[in-house]
Design a protein around this motif. Structure first.
Motif, short mmCIF file in Angstrom:
data_model
loop_
_atom_site.label_atom_id
_atom_site.label_comp_id
_atom_site.label_asym_id
_atom_site.label_seq_id
_atom_site.Cartn_x
_atom_site.Cartn_y
_atom_site.Cartn_z
N GLU A 212 0.85 -1.18 0.00
CA GLU A 212 0.00 0.00 0.00
C GLU A 212 0.89 1.24 0.00
OE1 GLU A 212 -2.28 0.39 3.69
OE2 GLU A 212 -1.13 -1.30 4.50
N GLU A 213 0.29 2.37 -0.25
CA GLU A 213 1.05 3.60 -0.45
C GLU A 213 1.94 3.93 0.73
OE1 GLU A 213 2.52 6.64 -2.65
OE2 GLU A 213 1.06 5.13 -3.32
N CYS A 214 1.48 3.69 1.94
CA CYS A 214 2.26 4.05 3.13
C CYS A 214 3.53 3.24 3.27
CB CYS A 214 1.41 3.91 4.40
SG CYS A 214 1.01 2.20 4.83
N TYR A 216 5.87 2.76 1.01
CA TYR A 216 6.98 3.21 0.17
C TYR A 216 7.84 4.19 0.97
CZ TYR A 216 4.89 1.08 -3.95
OH TYR A 216 4.40 0.17 -4.87
#
Length: 238
Positions: A212-214, A216
């Motif tokens: 999920e985005e968090c 990275y």
């Protein structure tokens, strides 16, 4: 990030503390026990099963106990995990004591960041005895904040342990950097709070891929020794 140097928080296991010697020792002991209980598995297949469990995040906080249970359930009849845990847990405890050591360049990294006026902290899922490594090297004095799950009774990724550390540091999340090896317990919760993140991939948890985005990180380094340069880049981008 403000104009002041950031507060840099570190994870311990496979970040400030290298566990490769311990992991190799544990793998050998565990494989011998598995085969003693009838698994008939070679090193290559054991590594494939172990890595698949880590890659697919089936061990929660990442404890050895959880890994033993999952591997046993994958290749042995139900119930064998309890017998193997009883046999291996004393060896795990002794192995951690004898084989955990500070990662190469830890002293240099800590002193370099301190010389740059960065405040330093620790946010880690560990028992308190691991701090003896920093104390023996005379490095514990550089850390303004030490939030260890064994003391505060909160484990990452619970944001509570991050909030405690930030409060003690008297810093806002955007004024801080989190350095760790795991996407799920280090990078994601820190990103969600607004901290800048650095992932160290010299770790078994390099097997993790963002989901999920968090997850990275803002920066990725292979070795701990590369962290000061990444922090310098963070400061320059303010």
């Amino acid at each position: 990030m403000t104009n002041n140097p950031p507060c840099v928080f570190f994870d311990l296991g496979q970040t400030l503390v290298t566990e490769w010697n311990f992991i190799n020792h544990f793998d050998g002991e565990f494989l011998e026990l598995l085969n003693g209980y009838g698994a008939r598995i070679d090193v290559r297949n054991y590594h494939a099963i172990r890595d698949n469990i880590i890659r697919n995040r089936r061990i929660g906080y990442g404890s050895i106990r959880e890994l033993v249970i999952e591997v046993c359930r994958a290749i042995l009849p139900n119930g064998y995990e309890n017998a193997i845990l009883q046999r291996i847990e004393p060896k795990v405890k002794q192995g951690k004591k004898e084989l955990f050591r500070l990662a190469d360049g830890t002293g240099q990294v800590i002193k370099e960041l301190s010389d740059r006026k960065c405040e330093l902290g620790i946010i880690a899922n560990q028992s308190n005895d691991i701090l003896a490594l920093l104390q023996a090297a005379g490095l514990d004095k550089y850390f303004k904040v030490i939030a260890i799950s064994g003391t505060v009774k909160i484990k990452k990724p619970d944001p509570g342990i991050f909030h405690l550390a930030l409060k003690e540091a008297k810093r806002k999340p955007e004024e801080c950097v989190m350095v760790g090896d795991r996407l799920d317990t280090d990078i994601c919760p820190a990103n969600r709070l607004g901290m800048t993140t650095i992932r160290v991939t010299d770790s078994l948890f390099a097997l993790q891929q963002p989901r999920e985005e968090c997850e990275y990180p803002a920066f990725t380094v292979f070795k701990l020794i590369e962290v000061p340069k990444a922090v310098e880049n963070i400061i320059s981008e303010k």
